[in-house]
Design an enzyme around this catalytic site. Sequence first.
Site, PDB file in Angstrom:
ATOM      1  N   TYR A   1     -42.685 -40.916  11.396  1.00 29.27           N
ATOM      2  CA  TYR A   1     -43.287 -41.689  12.491  1.00 29.27           C
ATOM      3  C   TYR A   1     -43.701 -43.081  12.010  1.00 29.27           C
ATOM      4  CZ  TYR A   1     -43.783 -37.495  15.469  1.00 29.27           C
ATOM      5  OH  TYR A   1     -43.557 -36.382  16.245  1.00 29.27           O
TER       6      TYR A   1
ATOM      7  N   LYS B   1     -38.948 -30.590   2.448  1.00 27.90           N
ATOM      8  CA  LYS B   1     -37.517 -30.230   2.462  1.00 27.90           C
ATOM      9  C   LYS B   1     -36.930 -30.897   1.215  1.00 27.90           C
ATOM     10  CE  LYS B   1     -33.827 -28.454   4.294  1.00 27.90           C
ATOM     11  NZ  LYS B   1     -33.572 -27.011   4.189  1.00 27.90           N
TER      12      LYS B   1
ATOM     13  N   ASP C   1     -37.689 -24.915   6.534  1.00 26.10           N
ATOM     14  CA  ASP C   1     -36.907 -23.884   7.241  1.00 26.10           C
ATOM     15  C   ASP C   1     -37.412 -22.482   6.876  1.00 26.10           C
ATOM     16  OD1 ASP C   1     -36.037 -24.695   4.737  1.00 26.10           O
ATOM     17  OD2 ASP C   1     -33.959 -24.091   5.044  1.00 26.10           O
TER      18      ASP C   1
ATOM     19  N   ASP D   1     -45.565 -31.263  13.053  1.00 26.52           N
ATOM     20  CA  ASP D   1     -45.550 -31.273  14.520  1.00 26.52           C
ATOM     21  C   ASP D   1     -44.775 -30.058  15.022  1.00 26.52           C
ATOM     22  OD1 ASP D   1     -45.974 -32.330  17.123  1.00 26.52           O
ATOM     23  OD2 ASP D   1     -43.906 -33.035  17.133  1.00 26.52           O
TER      24      ASP D   1
ATOM     25  N   ASP E   1     -46.337 -26.362  16.828  1.00 23.17           N
ATOM     26  CA  ASP E   1     -45.932 -25.817  18.137  1.00 23.17           C
ATOM     27  C   ASP E   1     -45.572 -24.345  17.991  1.00 23.17           C
ATOM     28  OD1 ASP E   1     -46.241 -28.288  19.360  1.00 23.17           O
ATOM     29  OD2 ASP E   1     -44.389 -28.079  20.531  1.00 23.17           O
TER      30      ASP E   1
HETATM   31  N1  GGG Z   1     -51.986 -34.260  23.759  1.00 24.72           N
HETATM   32  C1  GGG Z   1     -50.830 -34.416  22.958  1.00 24.72           C
HETATM   33  C2  GGG Z   1     -49.811 -35.300  23.593  1.00 24.72           C
HETATM   34  O1  GGG Z   1     -50.035 -35.929  24.597  1.00 24.72           O
HETATM   35  N2  GGG Z   1     -48.632 -35.350  22.990  1.00 24.72           N
HETATM   36  C3  GGG Z   1     -47.589 -36.147  23.492  1.00 24.72           C
HETATM   37  C4  GGG Z   1     -46.383 -36.165  22.615  1.00 24.72           C
HETATM   38  O2  GGG Z   1     -45.302 -36.345  23.114  1.00 24.72           O
HETATM   39  N3  GGG Z   1     -46.529 -36.021  21.331  1.00 24.72           N
HETATM   40  C5  GGG Z   1     -45.469 -36.000  20.408  1.00 24.72           C
HETATM   41  C6  GGG Z   1     -45.959 -36.099  19.018  1.00 24.72           C
HETATM   42  O3  GGG Z   1     -47.137 -36.264  18.784  1.00 24.72           O
HETATM   43  O4  GGG Z   1     -45.138 -36.007  18.104  1.00 24.72           O
END
Ligand code: GGG
Length: 363
Positions: free
Chosen positions: A144, A195, A228, A252, A256
Site C-alpha cells: 500500500y 512469502k 499460503d 488484510d 478477513d
Molecule cells: N471500515 C473499513 C473500510 O471501510 N474498508 C474499506 C476498504 O476497502 N478497505 C480496504 C483495505 O483497507 O485494504
Amino acid sequence: MEKILTMRQHRIASIPADGIGPEVIEAGLEVLDALTARGVGFTLKIDRYDWGSDYYRRHGAFMPADALAWLRTADAIYFGAVGDPNIPDHISLWGLRLQICQGLDQYANVRPTRILPGITSPLRNVGPGDLDWLIIRENSEGEYAGQGGRTHRGRPEEVATETAIFTRHGVERIMRYAFEQAAARPRRHLTVVTKSNAQRFGMVLWDEIAGLVSHDFPNVTWDKELVDAMTMRMVLKPRGIDTVVATNLHADILSDLAAALAGSLGIAPTGNVDPSRKNPSMFEPIHGSAFDITGKGIANPVASFWTAAMMLEHLGEKPAADLLMRAVEQVCTNGLLTPDLGGKATTKEVTRAVCEALRGMNA
Ligand code: GGG
C-alpha cells in the site's frame, strides 16, 4: 477547602462515511452514550464529520484540505466505512481511509479475533476460547505504499506497476510493536508471516528483522509461516495461533479469513494505531460499506461496538471497555443476532439490547 472533582473528557472525531458506516456508527455512539450515562468516570465529546463519498460528489474531495489538522484535535477517531458503488474503490479508499492512516502515521493496524459466546464458527468443534488471535497488519507501506503507475493507457503495449516498498524503519517498528503485543498476551507467541520463498528481497528483510528484534523479547516464542500455509493453519490448527504479524496486504486478507472463522465480518473490529501517540489513532469495523444491505436496518453493529471498546481501552478506560464487551457478549449469548450470524434481529434491536444490558449490569 472544597475539593473540585474534574471529570475526564475524551474528544472523539466521528467519521461514519459511506454505506452502512453511518448506521453502525450511530449505533455505536448510542451504546457509548448508555455507557457514559452509568457514570464511568469520563465523558465523551463527539465531533461529527460528514466526509466520504457524498462529500466527494459535492466538493471533489473526500475530506477538506485541512482535515488532518482537525483530526489532530481529537483524542481518537471513530470511523465507519468507505466505498460507493458509483466511485472506483481505489479512489475512495485512497481519498479517505488511507489519507488518514498514512497522514497520521497510524502504522500499526491491530485486529483482534475471538469467537464471542453465542456465535458459531464455521469450523467444526471450534468454539469460544479455541480461537483467540491478534493480527497485526503493517499499515504504512508495503503493497500500500502507493508507488507505481500506468503508461500507454488502453493500448496493447500498456504497462502498469504496483511496487511494494519495505523499509528497514517501517519493518523494524511494526515488528517491535508485534513482539510487544505478543509479550503482553498470556501465550506470548508471535507468528511472522511472509512469502519469503518467492519474494526474495522485501520478505527476506522481514525475516531478518524478525530475527534481530526477537533478541529483545526472550520471553516471546516465535515462528515463521508463509502466507499460503498460514491460511491452512488458520483453518486446520486454529488453537496453535496467538499473535500474528504480516504485511499490509497479507494481513488484510488473513484478517478477513479470521473474521469469517470467528463467525462473521460483521463482528470484527480494528484499530489503526500510532503507537508513539503523537497522532490520534483511528478505530473502525473491519467491514466495508456493504451497499447490498445499506438502508435495510440489518447491518451487524457488533463490530462497531467492539471497535468502540478498543477505542476506550486505547484511551486508558479499560474497565469501561470491559463492561461494554460484557454487555455485547450477554446479548450475543441470549441469541439476539443479525442475519449475517444466522439470526433475524435488526441493527436497532441489537443496539437497544446492548444499551439495556449496560443499564442493568453491575460494574
Ligand atoms: N471500515 C473499513 C473500510 O471501510 N474498508 C474499506 C476498504 O476497502 N478497505 C480496504 C483495505 O483497507 O485494504
